[in-house]
Design a protein around this motif. Structure first.
Motif, PDB file in Angstrom:
ATOM      1  N   THR A 147     -39.594 -45.171  43.092  1.00  0.00           N
ATOM      2  CA  THR A 147     -37.914 -44.794  41.372  1.00  0.00           C
ATOM      3  C   THR A 147     -37.571 -44.562  42.012  1.00  0.00           C
ATOM      4  O   THR A 147     -36.494 -46.095  41.795  1.00  0.00           O
ATOM      5  CB  THR A 147     -38.418 -43.717  40.456  1.00  0.00           C
ATOM      6  N   ARG A 148     -37.067 -43.726  42.907  1.00  0.00           N
ATOM      7  CA  ARG A 148     -36.040 -43.473  43.226  1.00  0.00           C
ATOM      8  C   ARG A 148     -35.198 -44.655  44.448  1.00  0.00           C
ATOM      9  O   ARG A 148     -33.714 -45.005  44.761  1.00  0.00           O
ATOM     10  CB  ARG A 148     -35.683 -42.191  44.226  1.00  0.00           C
ATOM     11  N   ARG A 149     -36.061 -45.167  45.299  1.00  0.00           N
ATOM     12  CA  ARG A 149     -36.185 -46.377  46.617  1.00  0.00           C
ATOM     13  C   ARG A 149     -35.226 -47.650  46.377  1.00  0.00           C
ATOM     14  O   ARG A 149     -34.841 -48.224  46.761  1.00  0.00           O
ATOM     15  CB  ARG A 149     -36.614 -45.469  48.246  1.00  0.00           C
ATOM     16  N   HIS A 150     -36.089 -47.718  44.810  1.00  0.00           N
ATOM     17  CA  HIS A 150     -37.052 -49.295  44.902  1.00  0.00           C
ATOM     18  C   HIS A 150     -36.322 -49.529  43.636  1.00  0.00           C
ATOM     19  O   HIS A 150     -37.409 -50.715  43.029  1.00  0.00           O
ATOM     20  CB  HIS A 150     -38.146 -49.919  45.238  1.00  0.00           C
ATOM     21  N   ASP A 151     -36.367 -48.749  42.601  1.00  0.00           N
ATOM     22  CA  ASP A 151     -36.460 -49.010  41.059  1.00  0.00           C
ATOM     23  C   ASP A 151     -37.800 -49.432  40.684  1.00  0.00           C
ATOM     24  O   ASP A 151     -37.784 -50.220  39.734  1.00  0.00           O
ATOM     25  CB  ASP A 151     -35.279 -49.883  40.900  1.00  0.00           C
ATOM     26  N   ILE A 152     -38.978 -48.897  40.644  1.00  0.00           N
ATOM     27  CA  ILE A 152     -39.546 -49.663  39.807  1.00  0.00           C
ATOM     28  C   ILE A 152     -40.873 -48.238  39.920  1.00  0.00           C
ATOM     29  O   ILE A 152     -41.174 -47.422  41.623  1.00  0.00           O
ATOM     30  CB  ILE A 152     -40.365 -50.656  41.158  1.00  0.00           C
ATOM     31  N   GLY A 153     -42.007 -48.259  39.454  1.00  0.00           N
ATOM     32  CA  GLY A 153     -42.564 -47.078  39.568  1.00  0.00           C
ATOM     33  C   GLY A 153     -44.072 -47.339  40.177  1.00  0.00           C
ATOM     34  O   GLY A 153     -44.116 -48.554  40.537  1.00  0.00           O
ATOM     35  N   ALA A 173     -51.526 -52.890  30.209  1.00  0.00           N
ATOM     36  CA  ALA A 173     -51.711 -53.825  31.637  1.00  0.00           C
ATOM     37  C   ALA A 173     -50.272 -54.996  31.134  1.00  0.00           C
ATOM     38  O   ALA A 173     -49.257 -55.191  31.952  1.00  0.00           O
ATOM     39  CB  ALA A 173     -52.716 -55.075  32.025  1.00  0.00           C
ATOM     40  N   SER A 174     -50.442 -55.305  30.196  1.00  0.00           N
ATOM     41  CA  SER A 174     -49.464 -56.151  29.414  1.00  0.00           C
ATOM     42  C   SER A 174     -47.937 -55.995  29.504  1.00  0.00           C
ATOM     43  O   SER A 174     -46.947 -56.028  28.956  1.00  0.00           O
ATOM     44  CB  SER A 174     -50.155 -56.661  27.971  1.00  0.00           C
ATOM     45  N   ARG A 175     -47.649 -54.339  28.792  1.00  0.00           N
ATOM     46  CA  ARG A 175     -46.739 -53.775  29.009  1.00  0.00           C
ATOM     47  C   ARG A 175     -46.347 -53.973  30.546  1.00  0.00           C
ATOM     48  O   ARG A 175     -44.709 -54.186  30.152  1.00  0.00           O
ATOM     49  CB  ARG A 175     -47.193 -52.427  28.627  1.00  0.00           C
ATOM     50  N   VAL A 176     -46.843 -53.580  30.441  1.00  0.00           N
ATOM     51  CA  VAL A 176     -46.756 -53.263  32.986  1.00  0.00           C
ATOM     52  C   VAL A 176     -46.070 -54.779  32.749  1.00  0.00           C
ATOM     53  O   VAL A 176     -45.018 -54.290  33.642  1.00  0.00           O
ATOM     54  CB  VAL A 176     -47.044 -52.042  33.080  1.00  0.00           C
ATOM     55  N   LEU A 177     -46.255 -55.418  32.995  1.00  0.00           N
ATOM     56  CA  LEU A 177     -46.102 -56.955  33.285  1.00  0.00           C
ATOM     57  C   LEU A 177     -44.957 -57.440  32.562  1.00  0.00           C
ATOM     58  O   LEU A 177     -44.362 -58.047  32.985  1.00  0.00           O
ATOM     59  CB  LEU A 177     -47.640 -57.541  32.805  1.00  0.00           C
ATOM     60  N   ALA A 178     -44.998 -57.196  31.488  1.00  0.00           N
ATOM     61  CA  ALA A 178     -43.421 -57.222  30.678  1.00  0.00           C
ATOM     62  C   ALA A 178     -42.054 -56.503  30.775  1.00  0.00           C
ATOM     63  O   ALA A 178     -41.449 -57.358  31.246  1.00  0.00           O
ATOM     64  CB  ALA A 178     -43.682 -56.662  29.301  1.00  0.00           C
ATOM     65  N   GLN A 179     -42.765 -55.193  31.618  1.00  0.00           N
ATOM     66  CA  GLN A 179     -41.362 -54.476  32.173  1.00  0.00           C
ATOM     67  C   GLN A 179     -41.104 -55.748  33.338  1.00  0.00           C
ATOM     68  O   GLN A 179     -39.666 -54.879  33.917  1.00  0.00           O
ATOM     69  CB  GLN A 179     -42.212 -53.354  32.327  1.00  0.00           C
ATOM     70  N   LEU A 180     -42.586 -55.618  34.086  1.00  0.00           N
ATOM     71  CA  LEU A 180     -41.615 -56.446  35.631  1.00  0.00           C
ATOM     72  C   LEU A 180     -40.879 -58.127  35.020  1.00  0.00           C
ATOM     73  O   LEU A 180     -40.646 -58.465  35.568  1.00  0.00           O
ATOM     74  CB  LEU A 180     -43.662 -56.041  36.156  1.00  0.00           C
ATOM     75  N   GLU A 181     -41.512 -58.529  34.397  1.00  0.00           N
ATOM     76  CA  GLU A 181     -41.153 -60.051  33.913  1.00  0.00           C
ATOM     77  C   GLU A 181     -39.302 -59.442  33.660  1.00  0.00           C
ATOM     78  O   GLU A 181     -38.753 -60.161  34.124  1.00  0.00           O
ATOM     79  CB  GLU A 181     -41.924 -60.528  32.567  1.00  0.00           C
TER      80      GLU A 181
END
Length: 158
Positions: free
Chosen positions: A40-46, A80-88
């Motif tokens: 999260t700190r280095r790449h802004d992704i959990g 999975a749908s929630r995580v993919l929506a965040q990525l989208e």
């Protein structure tokens, strides 16, 4: 009435597996928290998003159904749908209509998402190497880390 297992000698392999599991759970929790924080700190992704992105990156350029991502991650379809929506929303993935069934959508990684996954993968491997190097000297985890590292070295060539 006594339980039938009270007088049996415990199976040594089951006891060993049980002891490994008891050590693995806290180690996993520790590593999961550290990796999530670092990514999260280095790449802004959990870590959860990173794992979902990895499913898509490994299938690139093909797309994957939401249920396929869920199955590979061992989570529910809604999770999975929630995580993919965040990525989208972040522009890291895109949903595409499945030509055979317009009601179904599939997800594919974008070039931005693929680049992020590759950079974050390097961070993950580096952090895991550091963590295992440190944990192998921690008496709570030394045996487990040794077993994990031995398993990694003994993997057959692909």
């Amino acid at each position: 009435m006594t339980e039938p297992h009270d007088h049996e000698v415990p199976d040594s392999s089951a006891e060993t597996a049980s002891r490994l599991w008891e050590r693995m759970v806290p180690m996993f929790s520790l590593l999961e928290g550290r990796l999530d924080h670092t990514l999260t700190r280095r790449h802004d992704i959990g870590l959860g998003q990173f794992m979902a992105l990895g499913v898509l990156a490994r299938e690139h350029p093909e797309s994957v159904s939401v249920s396929g991502v869920a199955r590979r991650l061992g989570v529910s379809v809604s999770a999975a749908s929630r995580v993919l929506a965040q990525l989208e929303r972040a522009g890291r993935t895109v949903r595409v209509a499945w030509p055979c069934d317009r009601r179904a959508s599939r997800v594919t990684v974008t070039d931005t998402g693929l680049d992020l996954w590759n950079r974050a993968c390097n961070t993950l491997h580096h952090e895991l190497s550091l963590a295992f190097g440190t944990l192998r000297f921690d008496e709570r985890y030394a045996h487990l880390v040794a077993r994990l590292c031995r398993t990694e070295r003994e993997r057959p060539a692909e």
